[in-house]
Design a protein around this motif. Sequence first.
Motif, PDB file in Angstrom:
ATOM      1  N   LYS A   1      79.319 -29.526   9.438  1.00 21.95           N
ATOM      2  CA  LYS A   1      78.997 -28.234   8.839  1.00 21.95           C
ATOM      3  C   LYS A   1      78.956 -28.390   7.323  1.00 21.95           C
ATOM      4  O   LYS A   1      79.775 -29.105   6.733  1.00 21.95           O
ATOM      5  CB  LYS A   1      80.041 -27.197   9.242  1.00 21.95           C
ATOM      6  CG  LYS A   1      79.998 -26.821  10.714  1.00 21.95           C
ATOM      7  CD  LYS A   1      81.029 -25.734  11.024  1.00 21.95           C
ATOM      8  CE  LYS A   1      80.970 -25.337  12.490  1.00 21.95           C
ATOM      9  NZ  LYS A   1      81.961 -24.274  12.822  1.00 21.95           N
ATOM     10  N   SER A   2      78.020 -27.712   6.707  1.00 25.10           N
ATOM     11  CA  SER A   2      77.815 -27.851   5.266  1.00 25.10           C
ATOM     12  C   SER A   2      79.092 -27.587   4.471  1.00 25.10           C
ATOM     13  O   SER A   2      79.388 -28.278   3.488  1.00 25.10           O
ATOM     14  CB  SER A   2      76.711 -26.900   4.799  1.00 25.10           C
ATOM     15  OG  SER A   2      75.494 -27.207   5.427  1.00 25.10           O
ATOM     16  N   ALA A   3      79.882 -26.604   4.904  1.00 26.48           N
ATOM     17  CA  ALA A   3      81.098 -26.239   4.179  1.00 26.48           C
ATOM     18  C   ALA A   3      82.168 -27.321   4.269  1.00 26.48           C
ATOM     19  O   ALA A   3      83.084 -27.369   3.441  1.00 26.48           O
ATOM     20  CB  ALA A   3      81.659 -24.924   4.716  1.00 26.48           C
ATOM     21  N   ASP A   4      82.055 -28.225   5.255  1.00 27.04           N
ATOM     22  CA  ASP A   4      83.080 -29.249   5.466  1.00 27.04           C
ATOM     23  C   ASP A   4      82.770 -30.565   4.763  1.00 27.04           C
ATOM     24  O   ASP A   4      83.583 -31.488   4.795  1.00 27.04           O
ATOM     25  CB  ASP A   4      83.251 -29.518   6.970  1.00 27.04           C
ATOM     26  CG  ASP A   4      83.736 -28.281   7.727  1.00 27.04           C
ATOM     27  OD1 ASP A   4      84.365 -27.417   7.086  1.00 27.04           O
ATOM     28  OD2 ASP A   4      83.480 -28.193   8.941  1.00 27.04           O
ATOM     29  N   VAL A   5      81.598 -30.669   4.141  1.00 25.94           N
ATOM     30  CA  VAL A   5      81.186 -31.927   3.521  1.00 25.94           C
ATOM     31  C   VAL A   5      81.649 -31.981   2.071  1.00 25.94           C
ATOM     32  O   VAL A   5      81.349 -31.086   1.285  1.00 25.94           O
ATOM     33  CB  VAL A   5      79.655 -32.099   3.589  1.00 25.94           C
ATOM     34  CG1 VAL A   5      79.237 -33.382   2.883  1.00 25.94           C
ATOM     35  CG2 VAL A   5      79.194 -32.120   5.044  1.00 25.94           C
ATOM     36  N   GLN A   6      82.383 -33.030   1.738  1.00 24.10           N
ATOM     37  CA  GLN A   6      82.885 -33.204   0.378  1.00 24.10           C
ATOM     38  C   GLN A   6      81.773 -33.724  -0.528  1.00 24.10           C
ATOM     39  O   GLN A   6      81.055 -34.657  -0.180  1.00 24.10           O
ATOM     40  CB  GLN A   6      84.047 -34.200   0.366  1.00 24.10           C
ATOM     41  CG  GLN A   6      84.590 -34.496  -1.032  1.00 24.10           C
ATOM     42  CD  GLN A   6      85.678 -35.559  -1.022  1.00 24.10           C
ATOM     43  OE1 GLN A   6      86.191 -35.920   0.030  1.00 24.10           O
ATOM     44  NE2 GLN A   6      86.005 -36.069  -2.189  1.00 24.10           N
TER      45      GLN A   6
END
Length: 200
Positions: free
Chosen positions: A139-144
Amino acid sequence: NSLYDGKIPALWRTRSFPSTKPLGGYFADLLRRLQFFRTWAAAGPPPVFWLSGFFFTQSFLTGVLQNFARRNRIEIDALRWAFEVLPAAGYAAGPADGCYVTGLFLEGAGWDAQRSLLCESVPKKLFTEFPIIWMKPAKSADVQTISQYECPLYKTPERRGTLSTTGHSTNFVMDVSLPSDRPAKHWIQRGTALLCQLDY
């Protein structure tokens, strides 16, 4: 004339995968691609995919994202890639999610395997064979994105292309996030990029 000069004929280029290699290197590359797909058809998907062997790289990557989205019931538009550079040279089985890819070359930088981040290239060494990358849908929000250099990936060293009828570039593939302890500007000034193939 092209065959005599050891160059890829213009007529072939209209139906061929992009390549800047001379004719001999082009044929060797073509035979390797055919063997890659023959082995895949006979023995099933490989644990590590030779990313450079695909004619339309984006379609393979989209397929991996779609499989993950369907299995986890997530909209594909909510996903993006996370990347992990792996220490081992080979694997007997692929990952549960995403894919292992190989066959890339790094230009304009080196790779510090001990610290797992970009470093200055070795003097007089133009290209570095890059380690296996685990491409993981997330998920986009989980990518550092902190301390990462968005490294462009190209099919050929030319670093230019045109938009195809699918809306994708004929040369640029994607940005690959690589760990770095230097600002992105440092690597941009060095022209740091990943390549699917070299010109020899």
